[in-house]
Write an enzyme that holds these catalytic residues in place. Structure first.
Site, mmCIF file in Angstrom:
data_model
loop_
_atom_site.group_PDB
_atom_site.id
_atom_site.type_symbol
_atom_site.label_atom_id
_atom_site.label_comp_id
_atom_site.label_asym_id
_atom_site.label_seq_id
_atom_site.Cartn_x
_atom_site.Cartn_y
_atom_site.Cartn_z
ATOM 1 N N LYS A 90 0.846 -1.086 -0.023
ATOM 2 C CA LYS A 90 0.058 0.134 -0.013
ATOM 3 C C LYS A 90 0.858 1.218 0.113
ATOM 4 C CE LYS A 90 -4.493 -1.472 1.565
ATOM 5 N NZ LYS A 90 -4.182 -2.946 1.914
ATOM 6 N N GLU A 112 -10.146 6.506 4.035
ATOM 7 C CA GLU A 112 -11.259 5.697 4.774
ATOM 8 C C GLU A 112 -10.224 4.501 4.741
ATOM 9 O OE1 GLU A 112 -11.552 5.857 1.301
ATOM 10 O OE2 GLU A 112 -11.058 3.626 1.050
ATOM 11 N N SER A 379 1.829 -9.769 -0.845
ATOM 12 C CA SER A 379 1.360 -8.561 -0.829
ATOM 13 C C SER A 379 1.766 -7.676 0.454
ATOM 14 C CB SER A 379 -0.265 -8.262 -1.080
ATOM 15 O OG SER A 379 -0.979 -9.112 -0.183
#
Ligand SMILES: *Cc1c(COP(=O)(O)O)cnc(C)c1O
Length: 395
Positions: A90, A112, A379
């Site tokens: 991310k 969010e 990930s």
């Protein structure tokens, strides 16, 4: 079909921007700035420096020999996004978007978050550049994900509890959009996956494409050929698309996205929008979503908090429609097995999200075949999930 995908902001029938009129200007401004930035050598260099020196890129492409042997698949390579700063892919997107926000002279970031991972990545880059940061999070999730709430606060962000609706991710999304409508002048909304109104799906994919670009070069250097399969877990779909996109035109490379079947597709407790969803609008774009018969968005569920998103990026819906990628699902129990398998064969404790992709290597190994060369996107790392794991595995 190839003509349709070139139409700005659309992926076949999916994508678009379904937002209040007041946001159209902000989306156009973002689109314009992003197009300029993409062509700007200085921007690309700046991003490359933060990728390398702050986030820890390039990440390794590691040949998991014991895992390959255990599963009876010739060669499984792991793309090690788990080694990045903040523990997952991310940060790639958060760094790209904060640099865009700075170009647009916006001094406040909002986001969010459900599991808190995207909130942590956003709070991290806000601290890095001294920006104000407000993170919307459902009250339920604040209780479930307390370590990440603490992280965001330590990084100087404000975590705003959302008490409407089901008090989870989809309600936090609604509140964040509402904030953006009101404060659009000085605020950039950092969307955390390849979803949302155009241009977000495009720019998030581009920022995450560093995963596939590196992997492509690395596999060519190591194996002198392209892989047979790419495998990645799909929540909103950003790590998967980041790996897949740079291989789009390599027709021999097959792509498999792994969704969360939760407690089983038949139970309704899952987050498999591609396998079991229908066409609908969520978060400003048309895609496949989980909805009830009245078109109300349902709550998604997965043991992996980062996968329980009731929609999926529109480009994945398109990849599925044109059969460029195949989408499968594995349930909670299989994901836990995948988690243990990688921990014990390779000494790598994966995130529960990534464990879904590992689990598919087992359940789908007949399809993948024993002679295949596979790249799997790891990930994220599993530190954030240890409480859940301890409870589930009764350790
Ligand atoms: C958020 C997250 C995901 C799911 O998001 P995508 O946009 O589908 O990549 C997967 N793995 C980890 C570790 C995450 O934090």
């Amino acid at each position: 079909m190839s003509k349709i995908i070139k139409q700005t902001g659309r992926f076949g029938p999916f994508g678009g921007k379904f937002v209040p009129e007041t946001l159209i200007y902000a989306l156009e401004e973002l689109d314009k700035e992003y197009r300029k930035a993409k062509r700007d050598v200085k921007f690309r260099k700046q991003l490359a420096v933060y990728f390398r020196e702050y986030a820890g890129r390039p990440t390794g492409l590691y040949l998991a020999k014991r895992l390959s042997k255990e599963l009876g698949i010739a060669k499984i390579y792991l793309k090690r996004e788990d080694l990045l700063h903040t523990g997952a892919h991310k940060i790639n997107n958060a760094l790209g978007q904060v640099l865009l926000a700075l170009r647009m002279h916006k001094r406040r970031l909002i986001a969010e978050t459900g599991a808190g991972q995207h909130g942590v990545a956003t709070a991290t880059v806000a601290a890095l550049f001294g920006l104000k940061c407000d993170i919307y999070m459902g009250e339920e999730d604040i209780i479930r994900q307390s370590p990440n709430v603490l992280r965001m606060k330590l990084l100087g962000a404000r975590v705003i509890p959302v008490t409407s609706g089901t008090k989870t991710l989809k309600d936090a999304m609604t509140e964040a959009l509402r904030d953006w409508v009101t404060n659009v002048r000085d605020t950039h909304y950092v969307i955390g996956t390849v979803a949302g109104p155009y241009p977000y799906p495009d720019l998030v994919r581009d920022f995450q494409s560093i995963i596939g670009k590196e992997a492509r070069q690395q596999i060519l250097a190591k194996e002198k050929r392209l892989p047979d399969y790419l495998v990645a877990c799909v929540g909103g779909g950003s790590n998967a698309l980041g790996l897949f996109a740079p291989f789009f035109n390599d027709h021999a490379v097959k792509m498999i996205g792994v969704e969360a079947a939760g407690q089983g597709l038949k139970t309704g407790k899952h987050s498999a929008s591609l396998s079991a969803g229908s066409m609908g609008v969520l978060h400003g774009s048309m895609s496949l979503v989980l909805e009830d018969k009245f078109g109300q968005i349902k709550n998604a569920y997965s043991i992996a908090a980062g996968l329980d998103y009731p929609g999926v990026g529109p480009e994945h819906a398109y990849y599925r429609q044109i059969k460029r990628a195949q989408y499968v699902s594995v349930n909670d129990r299989q994901a836990l097995e995948g988690f243990s398998l990688l921990s014990k064969t390779e000494g790598i404790i994966p995130a529960l999200e990534s464990s879904h992709a590992i689990a598919y290597l087992k359940s789908g190994r007949k399809i993948i075949g024993k002679n295949s060369l596979v790249i799997l996107c790891l990930s994220g790392r599993g530190d954030k999930d240890l409480d859940i794991i301890a409870k589930e595995l009764k350790i």
